[in-house]
Design an enzyme around this catalytic site. Sequence first.
Site, PDB file in Angstrom:
ATOM      1  N   HIS A  61       5.612  29.981  49.387  1.00  0.00           N
ATOM      2  CA  HIS A  61       5.498  28.526  49.580  1.00  0.00           C
ATOM      3  C   HIS A  61       4.810  28.272  50.914  1.00  0.00           C
ATOM      4  O   HIS A  61       5.385  28.507  51.971  1.00  0.00           O
ATOM      5  CB  HIS A  61       6.875  27.871  49.548  1.00  0.00           C
ATOM      6  N   ASP A  63       3.246  25.760  53.349  1.00  0.00           N
ATOM      7  CA  ASP A  63       3.113  24.350  53.740  1.00  0.00           C
ATOM      8  C   ASP A  63       1.750  24.094  54.384  1.00  0.00           C
ATOM      9  O   ASP A  63       1.354  24.818  55.298  1.00  0.00           O
ATOM     10  CB  ASP A  63       4.218  23.963  54.731  1.00  0.00           C
ATOM     11  N   ASP A 185       9.274  21.962  46.681  1.00  0.00           N
ATOM     12  CA  ASP A 185       9.873  21.570  47.964  1.00  0.00           C
ATOM     13  C   ASP A 185      10.022  20.068  48.223  1.00  0.00           C
ATOM     14  O   ASP A 185      10.878  19.694  49.011  1.00  0.00           O
ATOM     15  CB  ASP A 185       9.083  22.210  49.116  1.00  0.00           C
ATOM     16  N   HIS A 435       3.689  17.418  51.737  1.00  0.00           N
ATOM     17  CA  HIS A 435       5.057  16.901  51.837  1.00  0.00           C
ATOM     18  C   HIS A 435       5.693  17.024  53.224  1.00  0.00           C
ATOM     19  O   HIS A 435       6.863  16.681  53.383  1.00  0.00           O
ATOM     20  CB  HIS A 435       5.957  17.527  50.760  1.00  0.00           C
TER      21      HIS A 435
HETATM   22 ZN    ZN Z   1       7.269  22.796  51.957  1.00  0.00          ZN
END
Ligand code: ZN
Length: 1001
Positions: A61, A63, A185, A435
């Site tokens: 994941h 970001d 997420d 996000h």
């Molecule tokens: Zn995230």
Amino acid sequence: MAARSEHLHTAAAFCAFSLLFCAVSSFPLAPEGKRQTKCGYESCPVTKPGLLNVHLVPHTHDDVGWLKTVDQYFYGDRNDIQHAGVQYILDSVVDQLLKNPDRRFIYVETSFFFRWWKQQGEEMRNTVRMLVNQGRLEFVNGGWCMSDEAATHYSSVIDQMTLGLRFLNETFGECGRPRVAWHIDPFGHAREHASMFAQMGYDGLFFGRVDYQDRDQRQKSLDQELLWRASDSLTPPMADLFTGILPNGYNPPEGFCWDQSCDDAPIRDDPDLEDYNVDDVVQRFLAIAHAQANVYKTNHIIMTMGSDFQYENANLWYKNLDKLILYVNRRQSNGSNVNLLYSTPSCYLQELHRANQTWALKTDDFFPYADDAHDFWTGYFTSRPALKRYERFSNALLQTCNQLEVLGGPVSRNGPFGKGDTLTMRKSMAVAQHHDAVSGTSKQHVANDYARRLATGWNTCQVVVSNSLSALSGSAAPRVYCDLLNISVCSFTEASPEFTVTIFNPLGRPVLWPVRLPVNGTQYSVSGPDGNHVDSQVVPVSGSTHDVRRGRGFAVNELVFEVQAPPLGFSSYYVSQSQERTGTKTGPESRPKTGLTQGSLQIENKFLRATFDPDTGLLTGLMNLETKQKIDLTQNFYWYNASDGNSSDSNQPSGAYIFRPNSSTPFVISKTAKTQLIQTSVMQELRQVFSPWVSQVVRLYSGSRALELEWTIGPVPIDDDLGKEVITRLDTNIKSGGVFYTDSNGRELLRRRKDFRPTWDLKQSEPIAGNYYPINSRAFIMDEENQLTVVTDRSQGGSSIQNGSLEIMLHRRLLYDDVRGVAEPLNETSVLFPDGLVVRGSLLLSLDPPKSAADKHRPLGQETVLQPLLSFTKGKPEASAELTFSGLQAALPPAVHLLTLSQWDSDSVLLRLEHQFQSWESQSNSQPVTINLQKLFSTLTVLGFSELNLSANQWKEDMKRFDWTPKTEEKPVQKTFVDPSFWEVTLRPMEIRTFLLRVRL
Ligand SMILES: [Zn+2]
């Protein structure tokens, strides 16, 4: 997307204009990857029907900015903040995938993959193509980022998905098209996101975060996998999306994390060495698998084997996963019914589809999200309000820039003002949808980076706008832009005795727009494009504006007038300072005019009247003069004391994510406001000062059907060591019965009821924070007669705690971190504002009968999102210059919104038309409406067109999605609506249709 006769796209044509990715990709739209291409569902691993199949999904994941900036994450820079380097992850994963053909990996965030791909040589690119074509490396989601769902506007989500998916399409063809949306997420899930994903052709959505009470109940009823009907207007199954809640967020099961960032024991499988643990590992794993199978429906379960920025040294993960699969499956010969396999979310989804079950039908959304009784993630709906506004405003700039690139032709990209592009801004906006970006949940230095990227994007877009306007107007006069008009700063208008202002309107309908320009003179004359005199007034700049400028502007006055701009076009107004005659009355009656002689204080135009209490200075009522309806309305500012984490029931403080007030009763900032009334022929306003850090202007322009509340808040004081969550509250006599409505990503409105969730029994533990919802563009309360709608200029959080009341959180300043990873209190300061950020914004209020309210708030919402762009040139316009232009042959019907008009390649443009009404909300506008694509544009000749899915990565006619059966009704049958003729397309309520037009300028 396979090329069709209508549009044969080649890289050559594409790159000639260097519009998008051709610098890195030199492949035709459909690469010749046919050799051993067996990707997508066809490449899924074989499962064993009688056994419990455990789909192990290796994933990372990544970001797109959070604790580090997106570039720092890519390179692995600043590992002192967080150890994370995406380039190494991709290097390492590719290497490990080659070692065992069974291994699988999914990749999600195209902004990172794009950066990495750009740096690879041809050999590595071929290797990666091979892995993609064999389904061993699979893209899921595939947008530029994984967008936030609460604070994003649908227009920008569609854009960022289109950007990412286009890169995958052009680089890998059909094997690069993701089948599954993957929002593991984001902190709560919006219905409009599900609707968009469905229309983008995804077969399913998986996510990790769901309210803990909702999860408990779904586990009991085996409804963690469901069918989400994400629109109340689109005909099922258009907006139906299969949705799966992952078993452990997006983390591996407890004890089975083999990343370098984890401490779990490796599989020690040599009996001759110490600490042989295979039996123990297998036992523990089987227990977890069986427990998980108990709360899901089928004999397939999924496990997410990875987490934040994992797989930088992928060997650790894969070596242990290889062994886990080997040793667990070996037990099958002893009667074990568990079968492990490397898999992907789409392969798991395919098995669920094959299981032919019926699924619970959900029609509401997944907001708000709580992970414990006092831990509601409702603060980020408002966190970083200035960034949220800048992001929203930047979308207007991007859409304008895209449109003008099309309308101005190739000279827009390379013209009298140099080379410009729209791609920089598209990427900046796409990154801002992440996000932790527009959500306001990144560290401060990362938030600064998001804003800097937007500013850079705007700089390159300005060149496109200047070139295009020069081509369309026939005047090459240098053009000036003023980005700080909201605080009355524009050195150009402040210093110029005469100038021309051009207003570009990105909407498909004409707009009447109030212009306020900082000036130093006291009398001006304004003439419109037809040469006629335009009523204008000069008013003094407000005290709070003086306070927030901080040395960036010195105008003492503002020149105010209303302009009209044609649909998808511009109009130019000439402004010149007049000689001031002494002895006669000049300018408006700008002295504090009390109106107290009548015992009342009010402002009004021909549509609305707002009344105030002359003693307190607060609003007392609002009247719609057309419909003669009137409500009691008081409005004031309050703050909740943010919990510092020291309370008896929980140690959870308020922070960037979480809203946790200490008490359910907010403190009033002041019971009275000092007022100044300004009444002119162009506008009337009451300026209110509540405290040194809270002021407001309540304003009515002469042509406006909405009352503007322009608030200015900050620096929020913290010298009392109390964190503050500042709200404004509208209290009315509307009998709303605990019900209010908020929008989902700026589109459909959802009904909210206090202390209630439509699909599960809520035990309310936070009376305020647990009733907060995202307000992306609007909220309203109503009874049988009256609907009060508030249109916001950015995403905010809000609620209706008392009947007849609507509150909106405007600003937050907090002293503690809320322990969700960001590790900073949300305490925004800057160089100019070392004592705390001052934020300004506006709410637009309209009062209407419920049955016609949408006819007002839908267009008002679009005007707020896509506000016109002002640009300035010196002196009088040249005699030969065009002073007005419209790119459309006629205004679009009220129900239709021009959502996208952007250059696609050299001879084609992307067009999205949207029906902006829900099926139930308007008698006159909730009807199908037909548009003729050939008669749309005034300067563009449309030669042909093809229809695409919403994300423009698949022809509409090729879009075939899995069908699912809801528990409670028949499987919906796909309906095909037939357009009236070749050129005429029909839009139904809430429908967005995406077209690739082949055009000639
Ligand atoms: Zn995230």
